[in-house]
Design an enzyme around this catalytic site. Sequence first.
Site, PDB file in Angstrom:
ATOM      1  N   GLU A  32      31.179  35.195  56.110  1.00 26.29           N
ATOM      2  CA  GLU A  32      31.537  36.578  55.863  1.00 26.29           C
ATOM      3  C   GLU A  32      30.540  37.207  54.898  1.00 26.29           C
ATOM      4  O   GLU A  32      30.001  36.542  54.012  1.00 26.29           O
ATOM      5  CB  GLU A  32      32.962  36.669  55.335  1.00 26.29           C
ATOM      6  CG  GLU A  32      33.933  36.420  56.473  1.00 26.29           C
ATOM      7  CD  GLU A  32      35.391  36.536  56.071  1.00 26.29           C
ATOM      8  OE1 GLU A  32      36.191  36.887  56.928  1.00 26.29           O
ATOM      9  OE2 GLU A  32      35.719  36.269  54.913  1.00 26.29           O
ATOM     10  N   CYS A  84      36.013  39.077  46.023  1.00 24.00           N
ATOM     11  CA  CYS A  84      35.630  37.717  45.625  1.00 24.00           C
ATOM     12  C   CYS A  84      36.769  36.743  45.850  1.00 24.00           C
ATOM     13  O   CYS A  84      37.907  37.006  45.471  1.00 24.00           O
ATOM     14  CB  CYS A  84      35.311  37.669  44.136  1.00 24.00           C
ATOM     15  SG  CYS A  84      33.753  38.385  43.742  1.00 24.00           S
TER      16      CYS A  84
HETATM   17  N1  SAH Z   1      30.008  29.470  44.340  1.00 19.24           N
HETATM   18  C1  SAH Z   1      29.520  30.570  43.568  1.00 19.24           C
HETATM   19  C2  SAH Z   1      29.459  31.891  44.305  1.00 19.24           C
HETATM   20  C3  SAH Z   1      30.580  32.282  45.228  1.00 19.24           C
HETATM   21  S1  SAH Z   1      32.125  32.743  44.524  1.00 19.24           S
HETATM   22  C4  SAH Z   1      30.305  30.698  42.287  1.00 19.24           C
HETATM   23  O1  SAH Z   1      31.255  29.949  42.096  1.00 19.24           O
HETATM   24  O2  SAH Z   1      29.930  31.502  41.438  1.00 19.24           O
HETATM   25  C5  SAH Z   1      31.868  34.308  43.770  1.00 19.24           C
HETATM   26  C6  SAH Z   1      32.804  34.568  42.589  1.00 19.24           C
HETATM   27  O3  SAH Z   1      34.147  34.822  43.016  1.00 19.24           O
HETATM   28  C7  SAH Z   1      32.894  33.399  41.630  1.00 19.24           C
HETATM   29  O4  SAH Z   1      32.853  33.884  40.308  1.00 19.24           O
HETATM   30  C8  SAH Z   1      34.268  32.850  41.941  1.00 19.24           C
HETATM   31  O5  SAH Z   1      34.780  32.063  40.905  1.00 19.24           O
HETATM   32  C9  SAH Z   1      35.031  34.125  42.171  1.00 19.24           C
HETATM   33  N2  SAH Z   1      36.331  33.973  42.805  1.00 19.24           N
HETATM   34  C10 SAH Z   1      36.744  33.015  43.651  1.00 19.24           C
HETATM   35  N3  SAH Z   1      38.020  33.217  44.014  1.00 19.24           N
HETATM   36  C11 SAH Z   1      38.430  34.331  43.378  1.00 19.24           C
HETATM   37  C12 SAH Z   1      39.642  35.071  43.376  1.00 19.24           C
HETATM   38  N4  SAH Z   1      40.681  34.698  44.082  1.00 19.24           N
HETATM   39  N5  SAH Z   1      39.685  36.178  42.614  1.00 19.24           N
HETATM   40  C13 SAH Z   1      38.614  36.584  41.901  1.00 19.24           C
HETATM   41  N6  SAH Z   1      37.452  35.948  41.872  1.00 19.24           N
HETATM   42  C14 SAH Z   1      37.364  34.824  42.605  1.00 19.24           C
END
Ligand code: SAH
Length: 359
Positions: free
Chosen positions: A107, A349
Amino acid sequence: MFHVKHHVRLSDYNRGMNTQLKHLSLESFENLIVEAGLPRFRSDQILSWVYGKNVSSYDEMTNLPKIMRKQLAELVPLTKPTIIDKQVSVDGSRKYLIQFDDGALVETVGLPNDDGRLSVCVSSQSGCAMNCAFCATGRNGLNRSLYPGEIVDQVHIVQNDFDKRVTNVVVMGQGEPFANYDNTLAALRILNHPKFLNIGARHITISTCGLIAGINKLAQEPEQFTLAVSLHSAIQETRDSIMPGVSKQPLDELHEALADYTKRTGRRFSFEFALMDGINTSVREIEALYQYGKDLLCHVNLIPLNEVESSPFKPVTRKVLLLWQESLEMQGIACSIRNSRGSDIAGACGQLASKHFNS
Ligand code: SAH
């Protein structure tokens, strides 16, 4: 003595070992062209078509001889992804479900801004192996890492659909970019290249869950790509419970790597911190965050948690977010609250795992 230059015919070269063009970095493609006996400028021409003009077949490359187009199509096949689904949010952001030639799905989100910018949130992997407890992507595990051209494809898709130049890219979609370091960096170089998408390095952000080797490597790269680190807790025990995939990358070593990153690059990075009610919102948590951040050149991005279906993790109120922001700033830590966009289309996110991934 004359040397007769031996011309390798393209059709004889590497027969049966055709590598897709989008699987290669810029240099690997150039090397392949040169090894195949073609002049180097052909590589520039082809790459300009693919990454500058986003053409998806050699037949469209009108400055190449017809026979060469045919041979190239066999030697280094060119593929193009398909948009399987698209959803448009009330806030204008658009989420795309994209499929690559082997069926892998990712996505991508396009986020237009009031000031004319257009940001793209790209995936670096199909699925993710990191298993963060609050993230929807982690639930289905990793399918595979993406190749450089597949990461770039996502930006072209958004650029074409909005009919507008993409100004910013964040590697915050599915996957952990530092678990796919070389391909991700190769993609960012294509995005950054003045002849192709020409997106400024500082306008390209890589977000990692905190893989230390990746941070150390990024610190040595010549480009000024921006780094974001998903912290979510500065207490080891809490972090281990919500981010089990990085329990072997302890907070003290992460801190050291980040201090070193700034020393080497002189650049500020950001911490992402999604507030999860009752999980990482205590006084102890915010105090640990002050301690952790106070001697680092960082900026804290407080993220309102996006609710994921059937997840026990819940967001906090706006009031709590504002309180955290105020307290951090009082301690001298630069802090902002991230807008959560596209949540109505599960484009925010951590929500990037649609029904398609569960089937
Ligand atoms: N793997 C990388 C990039 C992808 S996730 C990382 O962990 O940074 C992108 C961001 O979204 C990360 O900060 C992650 O922790 C956050 N994220 C994941 N699930 C989320 C949620 N349910 N609500 C808000 N942020 C979330």
